[in-house]
Design an enzyme around this catalytic site. Structure first.
Site, PDB file in Angstrom:
ATOM      1  N   GLY A  71       0.817  -1.210   0.000  1.00 21.30           N
ATOM      2  CA  GLY A  71       0.000   0.000   0.000  1.00 21.30           C
ATOM      3  C   GLY A  71       0.852   1.262   0.000  1.00 21.30           C
ATOM      4  O   GLY A  71       0.533   2.238  -0.685  1.00 21.30           O
ATOM      5  N   THR A  72       1.933   1.250   0.753  1.00 22.38           N
ATOM      6  CA  THR A  72       2.774   2.442   0.859  1.00 22.38           C
ATOM      7  C   THR A  72       3.338   2.815  -0.512  1.00 22.38           C
ATOM      8  O   THR A  72       3.288   3.978  -0.926  1.00 22.38           O
ATOM      9  CB  THR A  72       3.923   2.196   1.866  1.00 22.38           C
ATOM     10  OG1 THR A  72       3.333   1.883   3.129  1.00 22.38           O
ATOM     11  CG2 THR A  72       4.827   3.404   2.000  1.00 22.38           C
ATOM     12  N   SER A 207      -3.820  -3.157  -0.612  1.00 24.76           N
ATOM     13  CA  SER A 207      -2.655  -3.843  -0.054  1.00 24.76           C
ATOM     14  C   SER A 207      -3.032  -5.274   0.309  1.00 24.76           C
ATOM     15  O   SER A 207      -4.069  -5.498   0.951  1.00 24.76           O
ATOM     16  CB  SER A 207      -2.187  -3.088   1.194  1.00 24.76           C
ATOM     17  OG  SER A 207      -1.211  -3.845   1.877  1.00 24.76           O
ATOM     18  N   THR A 245      11.336  -6.830 -11.276  1.00 23.24           N
ATOM     19  CA  THR A 245      10.776  -8.170 -11.476  1.00 23.24           C
ATOM     20  C   THR A 245       9.573  -8.375 -10.560  1.00 23.24           C
ATOM     21  O   THR A 245       9.640  -8.069  -9.373  1.00 23.24           O
ATOM     22  CB  THR A 245      11.862  -9.236 -11.175  1.00 23.24           C
ATOM     23  OG1 THR A 245      12.941  -9.005 -12.074  1.00 23.24           O
ATOM     24  CG2 THR A 245      11.339 -10.651 -11.331  1.00 23.24           C
ATOM     25  N   CYS A 355       4.855   5.417  17.801  1.00 19.05           N
ATOM     26  CA  CYS A 355       6.004   5.699  18.650  1.00 19.05           C
ATOM     27  C   CYS A 355       7.048   6.404  17.795  1.00 19.05           C
ATOM     28  O   CYS A 355       7.593   5.824  16.879  1.00 19.05           O
ATOM     29  CB  CYS A 355       6.561   4.392  19.190  1.00 19.05           C
ATOM     30  SG  CYS A 355       7.941   4.643  20.281  1.00 19.05           S
TER      31      CYS A 355
END
Ligand code: PLP
Length: 423
Positions: A71-72, A207, A245, A355
Site C-alpha cells: 500500500g505504501t 494492499s 521483477t 512511537c
C-alpha cells in the site's frame, strides 16, 4: 493460552486457500515472468490471472492494475506519479506553476508523509479537516481547489476508526474540476464492495495483507489515460509504470485474496463480521465511561453510497464504518497499558498511537476529530477478521471489562478527576 487476534487493520492472517495458491510459485513454478521460455510463460500467466481477479474485485480492466510492493508504494506512486515529472527529470521549482494537492488530516502516513515531502520541495498542499465523527465534508474539498490543483487524495476508509469517507462525492468534484482523484482503499478493499466507476477515482490503492493476502504486495488501479510518471529506474515492467521483477508468489496471493473477498461478499461474510463487531461494541459500551470514536449510525446518503450498494445491500442499511472496526475510548485509562495488559492475557488489539523518537504520540486521526491528547491516548482499536468467532467476542469483552476495571482501580486519579463521557 487462548489467543484472540483483533488487530486485523494492522495485518490479517493469510487464508488457507491463499497460501495454497501461492505455494507452487515458491518451488515448482519459479520462472521470471519477463522470460519468454516455458517457465516465464507459466509465471506470466499466473500474474495475468491475478490481475484479472483484482480487476474483478475493483470493477476495472486488468490493464489498469499496477502491482507494487504494498500500500505504501502504491500511495507514493499515485501521488508522486501524478504531480512529479518522474525519475531523473527536474522537480520543483522547475515545474511552474507549482502543483497543488488536496488531501485530509486523517490520511495514513503513507499519504501524509508523501504530501509533506512534496511540500518541502515547494509543492502546495491543503489538508482538509474532519468533523467529530471523523468524516470529511466534500464541500471543504471543493473549496480547497485552486487553479493549480493537480490531485485530490482522500482515503476510502480510515485505518484507526474504520469511518468511510464520501469518496463518490469527492470523485464527482474531482471530475468536474478536471483534477485527478486518488483514494487509499487499503482499509476498504475486501471489507466492502468497491467499484471504481461508482467512486469516480483515477487512482486507487490496495494492499495484500489487509485482505487476508500476503504482506509485501499491493496494487494501484490507474484509470486508462491517467498520466502517471514511473518513480523507479529499471525495466519496462507493468507497462513501464513500475520497474522491477514481479513478486510472483505475492501477486498470486493477492489475486487469490481478491477472489476470496468476492466470494465472501456473495456469502455475506461482511455482514457477519459487522454483526460480531456490533456485538463486541455493545458489550464494551456497557463498561462505565467509554464511547465509540467515529460515526456509528447508518450513513447519511452522502457516504460512499454508490460504492457499497452492490450485491443487494439495501440502501442506507450499511454502517458508517467498515464492518470490522470499532475504536473505543475508555476514560481514565492509558491505552498502551491496556494493550499490554490484554496481550498478557491473550488478546491482541492496538492503540492508534505511533512511537516516534521514543515518545508515544497520540493518534493524529483522533486529535483531528477533536479528542484531547489524553482522550486519544485512552483509545483502543478493535479490528476483526474473517477468522474471528462469537466466542472470540465473548472472550475479548470479558477480558477488556476486567482489565479496564483493574487499571482504573490502580489509577491514582480515576474517580477523582476523570469524568464520564457517556452520553
Ligand atoms: N494506507 C492505509 C490506510 C493503511 O492502513 C496502510 C497500512 O496500515 C497503508 C496505507 C500501508 O500499506 P502497506 O502496509 O501495504 O504498505
Amino acid at each position: 493460552m487462548r489467543r484472540v487476534y483483533f488487530d486485523n487493520n494492522a495485518t490479517t492472517p493469510v487464508l488457507p486457500e491463499v497460501f495454497e495458491a501461492m505455494q507452487p510459485y515458491f518451488g515448482e513454478h519459479y520462472g521470471n515472468a519477463s522470460s519468454i521460455h516455458h517457465h516465464g510463460q507459466e509465471t506470466r500467466s499466473a500474474v495475468e490471472r491475478a490481475r484479472e481477479s483484482i480487476a474483478a474485485l475493483l470493477g476495472c480492466r486488468a490493464s489498469e492494475i499496477v502491482f507494487t510492493s504494498g500500500g505504501t508504494e502504491a500511495d507514493n506512486l499515485a501521488i508522486f506519479g501524478t504531480v512529479k515529472d518522474g525519475v531523473g527529470r527536474p522537480l520543483f521549482p522547475a515545474i511552474q506553476p507549482k502543483p497543488h494537492i488536496v488531501t485530509s488530516t486523517i490520511e495514513h502516513h503513507a499519504v501524509l508523509n508523501t504530501c509533506r515531502h512534496l511540500e518541502e520541495q515547494g509543492c502546495e498542499v491543503t489538508y482538509v479537516p474532519v468533523d467529530g465523527r471523523g468524516i470529511i465534508d466534500p464541500a471543504d474539498v471543493k473549496r480547497a481547489l485552486r487553479p493549480n490543483t493537480k490531485l485530490i487524495s482522500v482515503m476510502f476508509a480510515n485505518n484507526e476508526t474504520g469511518v468511510l469517507q464520501p469518496v463518490a462525492e469527492i470523485g464527482k468534484i474531482a471530475a468536474e474540476a478536471d483534477v485527478y482523484f486518488h483514494t487509499d482503499a487499503v482499509q476498504a478493499a475486501g471489507k466492502i464492495p468497491i467499484r471504481v466507476d461508482e467512486i469516480g477515482c483515477d487512482l486507487l490503492t490496495i494492499s495484500g495483507h489487509k485482505l487476508h493476502g500476503p504482506q509485501g504486495v499491493g496494487a494501484l488501479y490507474v484509470r486508462k489515460g491517467t498520466e502517471l510518471a514511473p518513480q523507479m529506474y529499471g525495466g519496462r515492467h507493468e507497462r513501464s509504470r513500475r520497474a522491477g521483477t514481479e513478486n510472483v508468489p505475492g501477486i498470486v496471493g493477492l489475486g487469490a485474496a481478491a477472489e476470496a473477498a468476492l466470494a465472501g461478499f456473495e456469502r455475506k461474510e461482511d455482514l457477519k463480521i459487522a454483526e460480531l463487531r456490533d456485538r463486541l461494541e455493545a458489550e464494551l459500551l456497557r463498561i462505565e465511561a467509554c464511547s465509540v470514536n467515529g460515526a456509528s449510525q447508518s450513513p447519511h446518503p452522502k457516504i460512499a453510497e454508490g460504492a457499497i450498494l452492490r450485491l443487494g445491500h439495501p440502501r442506507g442499511s450499511y454502517p458508517a464504518r467498515v464492518p470490522n472496526t470499532t475504536n473505543i475510548r475508555f476514560d481514565g485509562i492509558d491505552g498502551e497499558a491496556l494493550v499490554i495488559a490484554l496481550d498478557l492475557k491473550g488478546l491482541a488489539v492496538s492503540t492508534g498511537a505511533a512511537c516516534s523518537s521514543g515518545a508515544i504520540e497520540p493518534s493524529h486521526v483522533l486529535l483531528a476529530m477533536g479528542l484531547t491528547p489524553e482522550q486519544a491516548r485512552a483509545s483502543i482499536r478493535f479490528s476483526l477478521g474473517k477468522q474471528n468467532t462469537a466466542e472470540d467476542v465473548e472472550f475479548a469483552a470479558g477480558l477488556v471489562r476486567e482489565m479496564v476495571a483493574r487499571l482504573r482501580e490502580l489509577s491514582p486519579v480515576w474517580g477523582k478527576t476523570a469524568t464520564s463521557c457517556k452520553p
